[in-house]
Design a protein around this motif. Sequence first.
Motif, PDB file in Angstrom:
ATOM      1  N   SER A   1     -22.690   2.321  46.049  1.00 49.66           N
ATOM      2  CA  SER A   1     -22.336   3.372  45.092  1.00 49.66           C
ATOM      3  C   SER A   1     -22.829   2.882  43.744  1.00 49.66           C
TER       4      SER A   1
ATOM      5  N   TYR B   1     -22.958  27.855  50.266  1.00 51.18           N
ATOM      6  CA  TYR B   1     -22.459  27.737  51.643  1.00 51.18           C
ATOM      7  C   TYR B   1     -20.974  28.072  51.759  1.00 51.18           C
TER       8      TYR B   1
ATOM      9  N   ASP C   1     -20.249  19.463  45.713  1.00 50.28           N
ATOM     10  CA  ASP C   1     -21.251  19.952  44.771  1.00 50.28           C
ATOM     11  C   ASP C   1     -21.010  21.451  44.562  1.00 50.28           C
TER      12      ASP C   1
ATOM     13  N   LYS D   1     -28.057   3.810  33.398  1.00 54.13           N
ATOM     14  CA  LYS D   1     -27.925   4.425  34.721  1.00 54.13           C
ATOM     15  C   LYS D   1     -27.563   3.387  35.780  1.00 54.13           C
ATOM     16  N   ASN D   2     -26.718   3.782  36.699  1.00 54.42           N
ATOM     17  CA  ASN D   2     -26.397   2.975  37.890  1.00 54.42           C
ATOM     18  C   ASN D   2     -25.998   1.535  37.581  1.00 54.42           C
TER      19      ASN D   2
ATOM     20  N   ASP E   1     -36.985  18.875  44.935  1.00 54.19           N
ATOM     21  CA  ASP E   1     -35.958  18.098  45.634  1.00 54.19           C
ATOM     22  C   ASP E   1     -36.408  17.724  47.048  1.00 54.19           C
TER      23      ASP E   1
HETATM   24  N1  LIG Z   1     -25.931   5.267  46.245  1.00 58.15           N
HETATM   25  C1  LIG Z   1     -27.158   5.245  46.690  1.00 58.15           C
HETATM   26  O1  LIG Z   1     -27.500   4.526  47.633  1.00 58.15           O
HETATM   27  C2  LIG Z   1     -28.182   6.129  46.056  1.00 58.15           C
HETATM   28  C3  LIG Z   1     -29.495   6.109  46.538  1.00 58.15           C
HETATM   29  C4  LIG Z   1     -30.433   6.967  45.962  1.00 58.15           C
HETATM   30  C5  LIG Z   1     -30.054   7.801  44.926  1.00 58.15           C
HETATM   31  N2  LIG Z   1     -28.770   7.774  44.476  1.00 58.15           N
HETATM   32  C6  LIG Z   1     -28.355   8.652  43.357  1.00 58.15           C
HETATM   33  O2  LIG Z   1     -28.384   9.983  43.833  1.00 58.15           O
HETATM   34  C7  LIG Z   1     -28.668  10.867  42.755  1.00 58.15           C
HETATM   35  C8  LIG Z   1     -29.741  11.845  43.199  1.00 58.15           C
HETATM   36  O3  LIG Z   1     -29.279  12.464  44.366  1.00 58.15           O
HETATM   37  P1  LIG Z   1     -30.071  13.607  45.147  1.00 58.15           P
HETATM   38  O4  LIG Z   1     -31.510  13.496  44.893  1.00 58.15           O
HETATM   39  O5  LIG Z   1     -29.555  13.573  46.518  1.00 58.15           O
HETATM   40  O6  LIG Z   1     -29.633  14.949  44.496  1.00 58.15           O
HETATM   41  P2  LIG Z   1     -28.471  15.490  43.548  1.00 58.15           P
HETATM   42  O7  LIG Z   1     -27.149  15.174  44.076  1.00 58.15           O
HETATM   43  O8  LIG Z   1     -28.825  15.071  42.162  1.00 58.15           O
HETATM   44  O9  LIG Z   1     -28.760  17.051  43.697  1.00 58.15           O
HETATM   45  C9  LIG Z   1     -30.008  17.623  43.290  1.00 58.15           C
HETATM   46  C10 LIG Z   1     -29.871  19.121  43.087  1.00 58.15           C
HETATM   47  O10 LIG Z   1     -29.788  19.785  44.352  1.00 58.15           O
HETATM   48  C11 LIG Z   1     -28.651  20.648  44.386  1.00 58.15           C
HETATM   49  N3  LIG Z   1     -28.287  20.738  45.808  1.00 58.15           N
HETATM   50  C12 LIG Z   1     -27.667  19.827  46.592  1.00 58.15           C
HETATM   51  N4  LIG Z   1     -27.662  20.246  47.874  1.00 58.15           N
HETATM   52  C13 LIG Z   1     -28.275  21.458  47.890  1.00 58.15           C
HETATM   53  C14 LIG Z   1     -28.605  22.382  48.913  1.00 58.15           C
HETATM   54  N5  LIG Z   1     -28.333  22.127  50.193  1.00 58.15           N
HETATM   55  N6  LIG Z   1     -29.241  23.523  48.568  1.00 58.15           N
HETATM   56  C15 LIG Z   1     -29.580  23.762  47.282  1.00 58.15           C
HETATM   57  N7  LIG Z   1     -29.313  22.923  46.277  1.00 58.15           N
HETATM   58  C16 LIG Z   1     -28.670  21.778  46.583  1.00 58.15           C
HETATM   59  C17 LIG Z   1     -27.682  20.016  43.457  1.00 58.15           C
HETATM   60  O11 LIG Z   1     -26.725  20.921  42.982  1.00 58.15           O
HETATM   61  C18 LIG Z   1     -28.616  19.532  42.334  1.00 58.15           C
HETATM   62  O12 LIG Z   1     -28.950  20.587  41.495  1.00 58.15           O
HETATM   63  C19 LIG Z   1     -29.043   9.989  41.582  1.00 58.15           C
HETATM   64  O13 LIG Z   1     -27.961   9.897  40.698  1.00 58.15           O
HETATM   65  C20 LIG Z   1     -29.303   8.640  42.216  1.00 58.15           C
HETATM   66  O14 LIG Z   1     -29.044   7.571  41.316  1.00 58.15           O
HETATM   67  C21 LIG Z   1     -27.840   6.959  45.022  1.00 58.15           C
END
Ligand SMILES: NC(=O)c1ccc[n+]([C@@H]2O[C@H](COP(=O)([O-])OP(=O)(O)OC[C@H]3O[C@@H](n4cnc5c(N)ncnc54)[C@H](O)[C@@H]3O)[C@@H](O)[C@H]2O)c1
Length: 356
Positions: free
Chosen positions: A136, A46, A39, A144-145, A170
Motif C-alpha cells: 500500500s 455499476y 470508487d 507521492k507514495n 487507462d
Molecule cells: N499499491 C500498489 O501496489 C500500486 C501499484 C501500482 C499503482 N498504484 C497506485 O494506483 C493508482 C493508480 O491506479 P489505477 O491506474 O488503477 O487507477 P485509478 O484508481 O487512479 O483510476 C483511474 C480512473 O479510472 C476510473 N475507473 C476505475 N474503474 C473504472 C471502470 N471500471 N470503468 C470506468 N472508469 C473506472 C476511476 O474513477 C479513475 O477516474 C496510483 O495512485 C498508483 O500510485 C499502487
Amino acid sequence: VCDTLQIASHKGNYAVSFDAAALKNIGGTRLEGCHFIIDETVSRLYADDLGSVLSAHSVLLVEATETSKCLDRFSGYVEHLVSKNVRRGHGLVAIGGGIVQDITCFLAATLLRGLVWYYYPTTLLSQADSCIGSKSSINVGNTKNILGTFTPPSGVSITTRVLRTLTVDDVRSGIGEMLKVHAIEGPKAFDRIAEDYSALTRDEQVLVHYIHESLRIKKFYIEMDEFDKGPRNVLNYGHTFGHALESATGYGVPHGIAVTIGMDMANFIAVRLNRTTRSHYERMRGVLKENAKSFLGVEIPPDAFFTALLKDKKHMDKTLKLVLPDANGVIGVALCDDDARFREACAEYITSERHR
Ligand SMILES: NC(=O)c1ccc[n+]([C@@H]2O[C@H](COP(=O)([O-])OP(=O)(O)OC[C@H]3O[C@@H](n4cnc5c(N)ncnc54)[C@H](O)[C@@H]3O)[C@@H](O)[C@H]2O)c1
Ligand SMILES: [Zn+2]
C-alpha cells in the motif's frame, strides 16, 4: 474463464479468482461486518450490479484522485468507519482501481492494529498488476507514495467485464505494466504479447489470458521476495525513468504509460552503456511506442527530470540502481555511476531519441 491463482504471503495464502459476475455476487454474501470503500465513478457506472451493496450499513464513496490518498484525508475515513462501529473481526472491501486499493489497504494495515480486506479491482492496471504484491502507498503533501505498508488482501475477485468503460489511456496504462512483466519473463514472452497487442484491445478473451499471465509472472517474484529486498527489484523495470517522467510532467502522464516510455528509455541507456545490443532495443521499441503514442510528444524539462531521477529511494550516493536489459535481452538490476556518460545518454533520449 481462467484458473484461480493462489498467492502465498506472510499472512497466509489468498486466492485471485476470475468471475464475470463478481460485482453482482457481493450482494448475495453476508454484508454484516463489511465496510465498503468504493470508487464513486464505479458506484455510478455499476449501480445495477452492485445493487444492495450501495445501501449497505457502511459505504464510503471516494473520488479516484491522488488527493484522495493523501494522509490528511485519512482522519475523515477513520471517523466515517468509527461512526459505522468498525470492530476487530470486521473486514474492509475495496471496489475500484489502484487509488481505492491503496486507501483501503493502508486503513486495513493500521485501523485497530489490523483488519482483513478484500479487493475487487476495476481498472486494468489493478487487475493485471497491483491487486497482488501486498503493497500500500499513500501520499503526504506533494510527496507521492511516501508512506506504505505490506498488507496482503484476504482475497481478490476479478471481473474483466468492467474494463469496457475505461478510457483508452487507462487501458494503455494497464497494458504498460503487462508489457513490463512479460519483458521480465524474457524476450519470447515479450514478443508474444507484442504480437497480440492489437488483439488485446479488441478481444476480451485475449485480454483475460494476458491478465492471468501477467499475474502468474508477478506471483513468482512477490512470493520469492514479498518485502522487496532483492529479486523483486526487477519489477521496477521502467519505473525509475517512469517515475521521473511522471514527476517532471506534474503527473500529466498516466503511470503505466510513463512506465512504457521508461522501459524504452532504459533500453536506450543500456545500449549507450554497452549492456545490451541495439537489436534488443529496436525489437521492443515498436510496441512500446504504440502503447505510449498519445504521450510521446509531452514536454519533459530535463532539470526537473534529473532532480526527480536522483530522488529515487532505491539509489545509493553516486551509484544509481537501475533495471536494464543485458546482451541477451534479460532484464536485471544494474548498478551504474551517475557520470557524464549516463547524463548525456539521458539528455539525448529526452531531447531527440524518444521522437525517432
Ligand atoms: N499499491 C500498489 O501496489 C500500486 C501499484 C501500482 C499503482 N498504484 C497506485 O494506483 C493508482 C493508480 O491506479 P489505477 O491506474 O488503477 O487507477 P485509478 O484508481 O487512479 O483510476 C483511474 C480512473 O479510472 C476510473 N475507473 C476505475 N474503474 C473504472 C471502470 N471500471 N470503468 C470506468 N472508469 C473506472 C476511476 O474513477 C479513475 O477516474 C496510483 O495512485 C498508483 O500510485 C499502487
Ligand atoms: Zn507500476
